[in-house]
Design an enzyme around this catalytic site. Structure first.
Site, PDB file in Angstrom:
ATOM      1  N   GLY A 165      -2.032   4.421  -1.243  1.00 33.94           N
ATOM      2  CA  GLY A 165      -1.543   3.417  -0.274  1.00 33.94           C
ATOM      3  C   GLY A 165       0.574   4.258  -0.798  1.00 33.94           C
ATOM      4  O   GLY A 165       1.151   4.220   0.901  1.00 33.94           O
ATOM      5  N   ASN A 166       0.594   4.715  -1.252  1.00 34.34           N
ATOM      6  CA  ASN A 166       1.810   4.800  -1.992  1.00 34.34           C
ATOM      7  C   ASN A 166       2.228   6.151  -1.975  1.00 34.34           C
ATOM      8  O   ASN A 166       2.791   6.715  -1.460  1.00 34.34           O
ATOM      9  CB  ASN A 166       2.000   5.271  -4.127  1.00 34.34           C
ATOM     10  CG  ASN A 166       1.986   3.353  -4.368  1.00 34.34           C
ATOM     11  OD1 ASN A 166       2.720   2.928  -3.963  1.00 34.34           O
ATOM     12  ND2 ASN A 166       1.236   3.419  -5.379  1.00 34.34           N
ATOM     13  N   LYS A 168      -3.114  -6.324 -10.321  1.00 40.11           N
ATOM     14  CA  LYS A 168      -2.923  -5.107  -9.311  1.00 40.11           C
ATOM     15  C   LYS A 168      -1.118  -5.035  -8.336  1.00 40.11           C
ATOM     16  O   LYS A 168      -1.292  -6.185  -8.518  1.00 40.11           O
ATOM     17  CB  LYS A 168      -4.250  -5.105  -8.134  1.00 40.11           C
ATOM     18  CG  LYS A 168      -3.389  -4.269  -6.762  1.00 40.11           C
ATOM     19  CD  LYS A 168      -4.122  -3.379  -6.720  1.00 40.11           C
ATOM     20  CE  LYS A 168      -3.701  -2.576  -5.379  1.00 40.11           C
ATOM     21  NZ  LYS A 168      -4.557  -1.200  -5.300  1.00 40.11           N
ATOM     22  N   LYS A 178      -8.496  -0.246  -4.204  1.00 38.55           N
ATOM     23  CA  LYS A 178      -9.479   0.732  -2.479  1.00 38.55           C
ATOM     24  C   LYS A 178     -10.448   2.032  -3.905  1.00 38.55           C
ATOM     25  O   LYS A 178     -10.706   2.276  -3.148  1.00 38.55           O
ATOM     26  CB  LYS A 178      -8.079   1.373  -1.558  1.00 38.55           C
ATOM     27  CG  LYS A 178      -7.453   2.202  -2.731  1.00 38.55           C
ATOM     28  CD  LYS A 178      -7.595   3.596  -2.310  1.00 38.55           C
ATOM     29  CE  LYS A 178      -6.835   5.223  -2.445  1.00 38.55           C
ATOM     30  NZ  LYS A 178      -6.078   4.524  -3.772  1.00 38.55           N
ATOM     31  N   LYS A 225      -8.748   4.899 -10.694  1.00 33.81           N
ATOM     32  CA  LYS A 225      -9.404   6.166 -10.005  1.00 33.81           C
ATOM     33  C   LYS A 225     -10.610   6.712 -11.306  1.00 33.81           C
ATOM     34  O   LYS A 225     -11.646   7.311 -10.621  1.00 33.81           O
ATOM     35  CB  LYS A 225      -7.885   7.018 -10.003  1.00 33.81           C
ATOM     36  CG  LYS A 225      -6.838   6.431  -8.501  1.00 33.81           C
ATOM     37  CD  LYS A 225      -5.769   7.355  -8.747  1.00 33.81           C
ATOM     38  CE  LYS A 225      -4.616   6.563  -7.582  1.00 33.81           C
ATOM     39  NZ  LYS A 225      -5.086   6.034  -6.609  1.00 33.81           N
TER      40      LYS A 225
END
Ligand code: ADP
Ligand code: MG
Length: 291
Positions: free
Chosen positions: A13-14, A110, A192, A254
């Protein structure tokens, strides 16, 4: 008939701030798709859902669906720009089961929205927001329970079999909990990366590629001695996790997503820069976790 190979590609998203940023990735995906590779694209929504949450008093699951629709259309448009027919791209608003008693509801991790100064953070705390100091500044944090199952799995599988490029699990998917036959929205934003890994395992994907705003996972990140991890096996990566090399809420999910995929599928996963997407899709110039 041999089964089509499937790649699950997660976009941060970033890193997802403009369509320009998506150009290289879209070109790479168009190429893979033409070669017959099945592709599922997932994406984050941290900055975007954080902006919405400041002005809208809806459940974060509903706001996540709103961002997934908007970002999904944006990704679909960039694929069209790269020559993929719009008729062959499907955006699936995705619901993901989570546990309403997950410890994240007591200790949220988050980060969403933008970064704040220390003074602004104090003001937000006074207004009842959970705020955490991260490496690059302060951000609002919200619960991010573990994703447990993707409701739209069969739909995504059917679309892949029909040759669609599928954009799914946007913003980690909308978190829902099941009580009997009733589904309720959870006020949470799923990670995500973890949803992508779950989806990749459930779809029996052959590769997981996580694209973000850094070119890989680093050791000693932010220090003078920092260095990017190149190719690493899962056992060594697990050691780095235990050493605390990766920040909770950003790089750690991640790395955990890659480890879970690699352990369950016995296939490689990569973390790299969205700006170098085409190289990362070929496992070059990035961090690659191998079985
Ligand atoms: P995304 O939107 O792609 O999920 P995040 O901001 O959540 O992006 O995660 C990427 C960020 O993780 C990097 O910009 C970096 O600041 C941070 N980070 C924390 N620890 C590490 C590390 N060990 N190696 C690389 N990046 C790290
Ligand atoms: Mg993130």
């Amino acid at each position: 008939m041999t089964r089509k190979k499937i790649a699950c590609i997660a976009i941060g998203g970033n890193a997802l701030t403009s369509r320009v940023a998506l150009k290289g990735l879209a070109t790479g995906i168009a190429l893979l798709s033409r070669k017959g590779q099945g592709i599922v694209i997932t994406h984050g929504n941290g900055p975007q859902v954080g902006e919405l949450a400041l002005v809208e008093r809806k459940s974060l699951s509903v706001l996540t669906a709103e961002t997934a629709a908007e970002i999904g259309l944006e990704i679909a448009a960039s694929l069209e720009d790269a020559g993929v027919s719009g008729k062959k791209v499907a955006v699936v608003i995705t619901r993901v089961i989570a546990d309403p008693s997950d410890r994240e509801f007591r200790d949220p991790s988050k980060p969403i929205g933008r970064f704040y100064s220390g003074k602004e953070a104090a003001g937000l705390r006074r207004n009842g927001r959970a705020v955490r100091k991260l490496l690059k500044g302060y951000r609002i944090v919200v619960p991010s329970p573990k994703p447990l199952g993707v409701l739209e799995l069969d739909e995504i599988n059917a679309l892949l079999s029909d040759g669609y490029i599928v954009i799914a699990g946007g913003g980690g998917g909308s978190a829902v909990s099941r009580r009997g036959s009733h589904l309720s929205y959870l006020d949470a934003v799923l990670d995500k990366d973890l949803t992508s890994s779950l989806l990749a395992v459930q779809l029996r994907a052959d590769r997981l590629v996580i694209l973000t705003d850094v070119d890989g996972a680093y050791l000693d990140f932010g220090r003078e001695s920092e260095r990017r991890i190149g190719k690493v096996d899962a056992a060594a990566m697990e050691r780095y996790v235990r050493e605390g090399q990766f920040e909770r809420g950003s790089m750690l999910p991640k790395v955990e997503a890659c480890l879970s995929f690699v352990r369950k599928r016995r296939k490689s996963a990569a973390i790299g820069s969205l700006g170098a997407a085409q190289e990362v899709l070929e496992l070059r110039n990035c961090t690659v976790v191998t079985p």
